[in-house]
Design a protein around this motif. Structure first.
Motif, PDB file in Angstrom:
ATOM      1  N   UNK A  82      32.328  40.521  39.189  1.00 40.37           N
ATOM      2  CA  UNK A  82      33.419  40.746  38.228  1.00 40.37           C
ATOM      3  C   UNK A  82      34.583  41.501  38.866  1.00 40.37           C
ATOM      4  N   UNK A  83      34.359  42.155  40.004  1.00 41.75           N
ATOM      5  CA  UNK A  83      35.479  42.740  40.748  1.00 41.75           C
ATOM      6  C   UNK A  83      36.281  41.662  41.460  1.00 41.75           C
ATOM      7  N   UNK A 132      53.761  47.139  36.174  1.00 37.49           N
ATOM      8  CA  UNK A 132      53.511  46.211  35.073  1.00 37.49           C
ATOM      9  C   UNK A 132      52.341  45.284  35.381  1.00 37.49           C
ATOM     10  N   UNK A 133      52.120  44.989  36.657  1.00 36.39           N
ATOM     11  CA  UNK A 133      50.991  44.146  37.052  1.00 36.39           C
ATOM     12  C   UNK A 133      49.680  44.841  36.679  1.00 36.39           C
ATOM     13  N   UNK A 134      49.620  46.147  36.907  1.00 35.13           N
ATOM     14  CA  UNK A 134      48.432  46.922  36.536  1.00 35.13           C
ATOM     15  C   UNK A 134      48.285  47.003  35.025  1.00 35.13           C
ATOM     16  N   UNK A 135      49.363  47.347  34.319  1.00 35.50           N
ATOM     17  CA  UNK A 135      49.298  47.509  32.866  1.00 35.50           C
ATOM     18  C   UNK A 135      48.995  46.186  32.165  1.00 35.50           C
ATOM     19  N   UNK A 136      49.589  45.097  32.658  1.00 34.64           N
ATOM     20  CA  UNK A 136      49.402  43.795  32.031  1.00 34.64           C
ATOM     21  C   UNK A 136      47.973  43.300  32.086  1.00 34.64           C
ATOM     22  N   UNK A 137      47.187  43.800  33.026  1.00 33.83           N
ATOM     23  CA  UNK A 137      45.785  43.399  33.168  1.00 33.83           C
ATOM     24  C   UNK A 137      44.975  43.662  31.905  1.00 33.83           C
ATOM     25  N   UNK A 162      48.605  45.539  45.666  1.00 33.54           N
ATOM     26  CA  UNK A 162      47.860  46.780  45.398  1.00 33.54           C
ATOM     27  C   UNK A 162      47.653  47.044  43.906  1.00 33.54           C
ATOM     28  N   UNK A 163      48.669  46.783  43.093  1.00 36.54           N
ATOM     29  CA  UNK A 163      48.546  47.013  41.647  1.00 36.54           C
ATOM     30  C   UNK A 163      47.640  45.960  41.004  1.00 36.54           C
ATOM     31  N   UNK A 164      47.659  44.741  41.546  1.00 32.55           N
ATOM     32  CA  UNK A 164      46.775  43.692  41.065  1.00 32.55           C
ATOM     33  C   UNK A 164      45.315  44.046  41.341  1.00 32.55           C
ATOM     34  N   UNK A 165      45.033  44.500  42.548  1.00 30.67           N
ATOM     35  CA  UNK A 165      43.666  44.859  42.920  1.00 30.67           C
ATOM     36  C   UNK A 165      43.165  46.028  42.075  1.00 30.67           C
ATOM     37  N   UNK A 166      44.008  47.049  41.915  1.00 31.21           N
ATOM     38  CA  UNK A 166      43.610  48.219  41.132  1.00 31.21           C
ATOM     39  C   UNK A 166      43.365  47.845  39.673  1.00 31.21           C
ATOM     40  N   UNK A 170      39.647  48.127  37.802  1.00 26.61           N
ATOM     41  CA  UNK A 170      39.430  49.040  36.676  1.00 26.61           C
ATOM     42  C   UNK A 170      39.101  48.264  35.402  1.00 26.61           C
ATOM     43  N   UNK A 171      39.826  47.180  35.145  1.00 23.72           N
ATOM     44  CA  UNK A 171      39.583  46.391  33.931  1.00 23.72           C
ATOM     45  C   UNK A 171      38.164  45.833  33.909  1.00 23.72           C
ATOM     46  N   UNK A 172      37.752  45.191  34.997  1.00 22.23           N
ATOM     47  CA  UNK A 172      36.421  44.577  35.032  1.00 22.23           C
ATOM     48  C   UNK A 172      35.321  45.632  34.982  1.00 22.23           C
ATOM     49  N   UNK A 173      35.525  46.756  35.659  1.00 21.82           N
ATOM     50  CA  UNK A 173      34.528  47.823  35.628  1.00 21.82           C
ATOM     51  C   UNK A 173      34.419  48.420  34.234  1.00 21.82           C
ATOM     52  N   UNK A 174      35.564  48.647  33.592  1.00 19.74           N
ATOM     53  CA  UNK A 174      35.588  49.290  32.276  1.00 19.74           C
ATOM     54  C   UNK A 174      34.796  48.492  31.252  1.00 19.74           C
ATOM     55  N   UNK A 175      35.097  47.209  31.101  1.00 21.09           N
ATOM     56  CA  UNK A 175      34.446  46.425  30.046  1.00 21.09           C
ATOM     57  C   UNK A 175      32.994  46.127  30.382  1.00 21.09           C
ATOM     58  N   UNK A 176      32.685  45.936  31.664  1.00 20.47           N
ATOM     59  CA  UNK A 176      31.287  45.700  32.038  1.00 20.47           C
ATOM     60  C   UNK A 176      30.445  46.942  31.785  1.00 20.47           C
ATOM     61  N   UNK A 177      30.961  48.106  32.160  1.00 22.43           N
ATOM     62  CA  UNK A 177      30.189  49.341  31.989  1.00 22.43           C
ATOM     63  C   UNK A 177      30.118  49.771  30.525  1.00 22.43           C
TER      64      UNK A 177
END
Length: 238
Positions: A82-83, A132-137, A162-166, A170-177
């Protein structure tokens, strides 16, 4: 029709979908999860796929069963999948936008890419830049359009990545956990479908509010302009 039914069932009950995949084995299950998250993120034609709820449901299956202690989907296999899926998807979507974006928009084939959604995504990029790339995720639809519009807008790849990777991490980790730690709580298990609906609703609220603000803001701006124009007409001309 088979694919459409598959998507409908996935939207209705991602937990049941994952359970049916697990019956085929862990590897196929991880493959399906990767594919769906990748497509939602990386293919601009599929912004409606349920990334948030799918990750939550996957996290539930990664947690030890309360009765037996067995794990259906090992977390140490699930997390790398999921990462990688949203990060690779963002890269794919960025380059689709960069090389083919204008033609895709002009074709009108992406019905979900309404002028309001494009405008909201572009406004986020203009206001926040690569942040915005990070926030839009974290917003459905926006997370699909953000890398695509970033590629069209000419945002440099080294600023985007870098913002896409971050954001993807975070998004995938947050919802999975969230699913891993809270999915097996009895109240959540008993009302799982309602929890999924709430996840979707909470995810969509910022997007809906933004669209409504943009719509009524435009209308109000138009009314104000008309009023100003009317007040500028000399009395003797009325």
């Amino acid at each position: 029709m088979g694919f459409i039914n598959f998507i409908i069932e996935l939207l209705k009950d991602p937990r049941a979908a994952i359970a049916s995949w697990i019956a085929m084995g862990v590897a196929p299950t991880l493959g399906f999860i990767f594919l769906i998250v990748f497509i939602e993120t990386g293919v601009v034609f599929f912004p409606f796929l349920p990334g948030d709820s799918l990750l939550f449901a996957a996290g539930v299956f990664a947690a030890p069963d309360a009765a037996t202690g067995q794990v259906a989907l090992p977390l140490h296999y699930l997390l790398p999948v999921v990462w990688c899926a949203p990060i690779i998807g963002d890269q794919c979507n960025y380059f689709i936008g960069h090389f083919f974006g204008r033609r895709i928009i002009e074709s009108g084939k992406v019905k979900a890419m309404t002028p309001e959604r494009i405008e909201k995504t572009e406004a986020m990029i203009e206001k926040w830049g690569p942040l915005a790339v990070f926030l839009g995720r974290f917003f459905p639809f926006i997370r699909t359009f953000m890398p695509f519009i970033s590629g069209i807008s000419g945002m440099r790849w080294r600023r985007f990545t870098p913002f896409s990777v971050l954001g993807g991490f975070i998004w995938s980790s947050l919802f999975t956990l969230l699913g891993y730690f809270f999915g097996n709580i009895p109240a959540v298990q008993q009302h799982f479908e309602l929890v999924i609906v709430l996840i979707l609703a909470v995810s969509l609220i910022p997007t809906i509010v933004g669209l409504l603000k943009a719509k009524f803001g435009k209308k109000r701006s138009g009314d104000d302009s008309a009023a100003d124009a009317g007040s500028a007409v000399p009395r003797h001309a009325k």
